[in-house]
Design a protein around this motif. Sequence first.
Motif, PDB file in Angstrom:
ATOM      1  N   VAL A   9      35.781  43.439  30.605  1.00 50.73           N
ATOM      2  CA  VAL A   9      36.669  42.039  30.457  1.00 50.73           C
ATOM      3  C   VAL A   9      38.154  42.120  30.402  1.00 50.73           C
ATOM      4  O   VAL A   9      38.911  41.449  30.831  1.00 50.73           O
ATOM      5  CB  VAL A   9      35.856  42.092  29.700  1.00 50.73           C
ATOM      6  CG1 VAL A   9      36.582  40.407  28.644  1.00 50.73           C
ATOM      7  CG2 VAL A   9      34.464  41.014  28.796  1.00 50.73           C
ATOM      8  N   ALA A  10      38.323  43.315  29.663  1.00 49.05           N
ATOM      9  CA  ALA A  10      39.622  43.562  30.086  1.00 49.05           C
ATOM     10  C   ALA A  10      40.313  43.839  30.641  1.00 49.05           C
ATOM     11  O   ALA A  10      41.533  43.090  31.277  1.00 49.05           O
ATOM     12  CB  ALA A  10      40.436  44.441  28.765  1.00 49.05           C
ATOM     13  N   ARG A  11      39.909  44.772  31.696  1.00 42.05           N
ATOM     14  CA  ARG A  11      40.124  43.882  33.957  1.00 42.05           C
ATOM     15  C   ARG A  11      40.552  43.252  33.660  1.00 42.05           C
ATOM     16  O   ARG A  11      41.175  42.841  34.448  1.00 42.05           O
ATOM     17  CB  ARG A  11      39.002  45.752  33.871  1.00 42.05           C
ATOM     18  CG  ARG A  11      40.203  45.433  35.339  1.00 42.05           C
ATOM     19  CD  ARG A  11      39.276  46.477  36.073  1.00 42.05           C
ATOM     20  NE  ARG A  11      39.819  46.851  37.968  1.00 42.05           N
ATOM     21  CZ  ARG A  11      41.082  47.806  38.260  1.00 42.05           C
ATOM     22  NH1 ARG A  11      42.094  47.569  36.848  1.00 42.05           N
ATOM     23  NH2 ARG A  11      41.098  47.631  39.236  1.00 42.05           N
ATOM     24  N   ALA A  12      39.424  42.283  33.900  1.00 48.87           N
ATOM     25  CA  ALA A  12      39.457  40.581  34.122  1.00 48.87           C
ATOM     26  C   ALA A  12      40.190  40.447  34.280  1.00 48.87           C
ATOM     27  O   ALA A  12      41.281  39.240  34.569  1.00 48.87           O
ATOM     28  CB  ALA A  12      38.657  40.167  33.893  1.00 48.87           C
ATOM     29  N   LEU A  13      40.728  40.246  32.718  1.00 45.01           N
ATOM     30  CA  LEU A  13      41.702  39.554  32.033  1.00 45.01           C
ATOM     31  C   LEU A  13      43.059  40.043  32.531  1.00 45.01           C
ATOM     32  O   LEU A  13      43.871  39.099  33.171  1.00 45.01           O
ATOM     33  CB  LEU A  13      41.676  39.604  30.087  1.00 45.01           C
ATOM     34  CG  LEU A  13      40.873  39.098  29.756  1.00 45.01           C
ATOM     35  CD1 LEU A  13      40.815  39.330  27.865  1.00 45.01           C
ATOM     36  CD2 LEU A  13      40.969  37.875  29.969  1.00 45.01           C
ATOM     37  N   LEU A  14      43.198  41.482  32.340  1.00 44.80           N
ATOM     38  CA  LEU A  14      44.273  41.717  33.393  1.00 44.80           C
ATOM     39  C   LEU A  14      45.063  41.365  34.701  1.00 44.80           C
ATOM     40  O   LEU A  14      46.001  40.712  35.316  1.00 44.80           O
ATOM     41  CB  LEU A  14      44.484  43.375  33.317  1.00 44.80           C
ATOM     42  CG  LEU A  14      45.836  44.036  33.693  1.00 44.80           C
ATOM     43  CD1 LEU A  14      46.821  43.683  32.569  1.00 44.80           C
ATOM     44  CD2 LEU A  14      45.622  45.860  33.889  1.00 44.80           C
ATOM     45  N   GLN A  15      43.337  41.466  35.285  1.00 42.94           N
ATOM     46  CA  GLN A  15      43.670  40.999  36.795  1.00 42.94           C
ATOM     47  C   GLN A  15      43.334  39.172  36.710  1.00 42.94           C
ATOM     48  O   GLN A  15      44.926  39.091  38.075  1.00 42.94           O
ATOM     49  CB  GLN A  15      42.446  41.385  37.792  1.00 42.94           C
ATOM     50  CG  GLN A  15      41.972  42.423  37.675  1.00 42.94           C
ATOM     51  CD  GLN A  15      40.824  43.160  38.098  1.00 42.94           C
ATOM     52  OE1 GLN A  15      39.861  42.245  38.124  1.00 42.94           O
ATOM     53  NE2 GLN A  15      40.511  44.095  39.348  1.00 42.94           N
TER      54      GLN A  15
END
Length: 504
Positions: free
Chosen positions: A356-362
């Motif tokens: 999820v954290a990577r999706a938020l960053l992207q």
Amino acid sequence: MANEEKTQGHRYMLKERRHRMSVPRVNSSSAVAALPTRIQGNCPLCVTSPPSGRSTAASSWKVLLAILSLVLATTIWALGLVDSFAKPSVAPALSLEQQELTLLAEPQIPPPLRSLLLGTDASDSLLNSLRQIPLERLDDRQKILFTALETDPEHRRSLQQLDLESSDLRQLQRALAEGDKRNVSADERSRLLLLTADPLTRRLACEALGGDEESCLDQALATRAARRLVISGLLPLLALLLGGLLLLRHLWQLLRRRLPSWPALLAPPLGVLDMVLLVAGGFVVLGEVLMPLLVIPISSALTRGLSAPLTQGINVFLGYVALAAPPLLILRQQLGQLDRAQRPPQGWLQWRIQPVARALLQGGRGWLMVLPPVVLTGWLITRVIGDQGGSNPLLEIVLNSQDPLALLLLSLTAVVLAPLFEETIFRGVLLPVLGQSLGRLGGVLVSALVFAVAHLSIGELAPLLVLGLGLGLLRLSTGRLLPCVVMHALWNGVTFLNLVLLGS
């Protein structure tokens, strides 16, 4: 003897010919299909496609239904875009709100930031904007502000002829239009100022009726206005700068070929016919035309006796749920017919929730990078062909709403429901399916165009097209749908917050 042997030779040749004609011929495509898999893979002319689990032959009723849906949807969208020309743009209202907030916050803005946030004289800017609006379109509050800011005595007296709905404000307007500062006593000024609760109106009227700047200023209100002005003005400017730097860095890496390759574009085995039924039939005909006929009576019954802002919030929420339901049900039925054995590990829509954290960053990075081209496109369109009007009516509803529950429903619709639904349809299904036949970039372009037209706003068509392109490229570069939802929610959320800050 020779004639007899010759006759027997002819009989033998006829017998052989009949035997060859009786041998069944082998179909070439069947022969290729019968070859071992290894040989087919090495054949440069052989075209193979993954099994879809569905029949490739479309029923005649399905084709006719798709054609009818496409014709109706094209007509509805064309009429909607033409009709948006007649709808007023929200840009003038936003500009007025920004100028009023600037004027209210001006005394509390630190001098180093005044030139950056305020620009030219805030009073002159607001007065010039009010002069450009037809008098019949001004509300009571704007008429009072206009009268208080007008410096020409004759023009100020001519504003006295404006009709106001409120009798209290009519008294204040008469005093502003006719009174001389030297003839208005402090007691009379205090009495007149009690006729309005609007802080900017009270301050400008107080100064116009002879009050000094210090006594007319409410420092607490000015401080709160300054905070709102910094958030609504400075933060978007910082986001533009950061997004421009990220975009330049990305383009530099693209030129140097240092960007990672895009993952495979996985699409459900649906066809263009399915997409026509989904978008034209489900989204437009059912969602935009037929479902409102069922929802309007229900919404009217639920909102009977409620305030106007809360009624608008409930109508918008229920209307969007009704819009999203038919295409989502059609999509569920289409995906349910597919062979589950062919289903990818992350599903047909490729949500890929984790991490999820990577999706938020992207999603956040994509929002920052798309912000400069969208803003630039809107500015160029306005400079070249002017403001075409036709803004999304939801923008003005949010700008004018003061009801907390109504704002909650509107925010839930704009920041949660809209990104989830629109990304599921446009980037989750439409883009990958079109990408199989048009190529990746073709799928991005067509899905972005459909996304922009679906909003039925001629004034926002070009910026929405650029936003759709950015969302499509994010879908291709990440190989997942969740970052697109995050980016879309950020876009709507920041716009919503800015409207609330200006309207409050």
